[in-house]
Design an enzyme around this catalytic site. Structure first.
Site, PDB file in Angstrom:
ATOM      1  N   GLU A   8       0.859  -1.175   0.000  1.00  0.00           N
ATOM      2  CA  GLU A   8       0.000   0.000   0.000  1.00  0.00           C
ATOM      3  C   GLU A   8       0.899   1.230   0.000  1.00  0.00           C
ATOM      4  O   GLU A   8       1.908   1.262   0.703  1.00  0.00           O
ATOM      5  CB  GLU A   8      -0.888   0.008   1.245  1.00  0.00           C
ATOM      6  CG  GLU A   8      -1.694   1.270   1.453  1.00  0.00           C
ATOM      7  CD  GLU A   8      -2.492   1.217   2.754  1.00  0.00           C
ATOM      8  OE1 GLU A   8      -2.938   0.112   3.150  1.00  0.00           O
ATOM      9  OE2 GLU A   8      -2.670   2.284   3.392  1.00  0.00           O
ATOM     10  N   GLU A  41      -2.254  11.138   4.226  1.00  0.00           N
ATOM     11  CA  GLU A  41      -3.252  10.914   5.257  1.00  0.00           C
ATOM     12  C   GLU A  41      -3.204  12.105   6.213  1.00  0.00           C
ATOM     13  O   GLU A  41      -2.153  12.710   6.417  1.00  0.00           O
ATOM     14  CB  GLU A  41      -2.974   9.642   6.056  1.00  0.00           C
ATOM     15  CG  GLU A  41      -3.017   8.371   5.248  1.00  0.00           C
ATOM     16  CD  GLU A  41      -2.671   7.164   6.094  1.00  0.00           C
ATOM     17  OE1 GLU A  41      -3.595   6.498   6.598  1.00  0.00           O
ATOM     18  OE2 GLU A  41      -1.463   6.901   6.256  1.00  0.00           O
TER      19      GLU A  41
END
Length: 297
Positions: free
Chosen positions: A189, A194
């Site tokens: 990933e 974020e």
């Protein structure tokens, strides 16, 4: 997970580089470090194009959109993150386990929940509390939100991926822009961006079975649009914010296969914590564009 911080000089450069949505740049022809690019995917969000019946762009659930146990909403949240939201869309129907046979019509009727809105070339993804009248049809979840993925419409191995967005704030609010493998394995990933509650800080990292993940905290000016990007090659993964390199890693051994893009607002989880009375709802992630490129010969 351990986090490092960007240098003070880099922070100042990022804080002064934000611009308004109206000033969004055209697609790139080169990466910030000079490599030639060719566009492979671009959505400027003049409209929202959900993927339905083999057409459109954006899937609004995880994985391949199929689930034999939809009573558990397996495709509409990440339980192992202890998230508190369901990712909804206008076609979503209620929890079948809460209704008897006499409620078949209600069970088959869409709930009318739509977290997606396009205005002035910007997609807004909205997270909010579950409406009281629908609480018994949403499996006990307290919040709704939105997720978009290119899993059915676009994936590639290596390239440059970018999103220009303004982030929401509030305890428990967790927006992200990330890449996952087309073969539906995990890891790898790549977390291009974020943010956890504070739009003045973003985090970049990756997950891999081959290397230990270590993220980096990047300060940005809150309340502004910023461009979050990653350049992924056979040799390196390099993150950029507003055209400035903020992190570089060697590409892990398990990160050499096609990946697709996702953007969403999660709520809650061990990292973000639960929303509370101070969390402003609705929370909105505003996306000006999402683009992908391949490295030109």
């Amino acid at each position: 997970m351990r986090w490092t911080s960007l240098s003070a000089a880099g922070a100042v450069a990022l804080l002064v580089s934000a611009c308004s949505a109206a000033e969004a740049a055209a697609p790139l022809t080169r990466t910030p470090d000079g490599r030639a690019l060719e566009v492979t995917f671009a959505d400027e969000f003049d409209s929202f194009r959900p993927y339905r019946n083999g057409q459109g762009v954006w899937r609004t659930t995880f994985r391949d959109g199929r689930d034999d146990h939809d009573d558990d909403f397996n495709l509409r949240t990440l339980k192992w993150n202890k998230e508190l939201q369901l990712y909804v869309d206008p076609e979503m129907r209620g929890h079948r386990g809460r209704h008897g046979d006499g409620d078949r019509d209600a069970r088959e009727q869409a709930l009318g929940l739509n977290p997606f809105r396009v205005k002035d070339g910007v997609l807004e993804i909205t997270a909010d509390r579950v409406p009281a009248q629908l609480a018994d049809r949403l499996g006990g979840f307290g919040y709704t939100s939105g997720l978009i993925t290119t899993q059915p419409s676009h994936s590639q191995t290596y390239g440059y991926f970018e999103m220009r967005a303004k982030l929401p704030r509030g305890k428990g609010v967790w927006p992200a822009f990330w890449l996952l493998p087309l073969d539906l394995s995990w890891p790898p990933e790549i977390d291009v961006m974020e943010s956890v509650g504070d739009p003045g800080k973003v985090y970049v990292t990756l997950h891999s079975n081959a290397v230990k993940a270590e993220g980096t905290e990047i300060p940005v000016s809150p309340g502004d649009f910023h461009t979050y990007a990653v350049a992924w090659t056979r040799e390196n993964v390099v993150w950029f914010v507003d055209g400035r390199e903020v992190k570089r890693m060697a590409t892990p051994a398990d990160m050499h296969k096609p990946m697709y893009m996702l953007a969403n607002i999660a709520l809650g989880g061990d990292w973000a914590g639960a929303p509370d009375a101070t969390t402003p709802f609705p929370a909105r992630l505003q996306i000006d564009f999402i683009r992908a490129y391949r490295f030109a010969p």
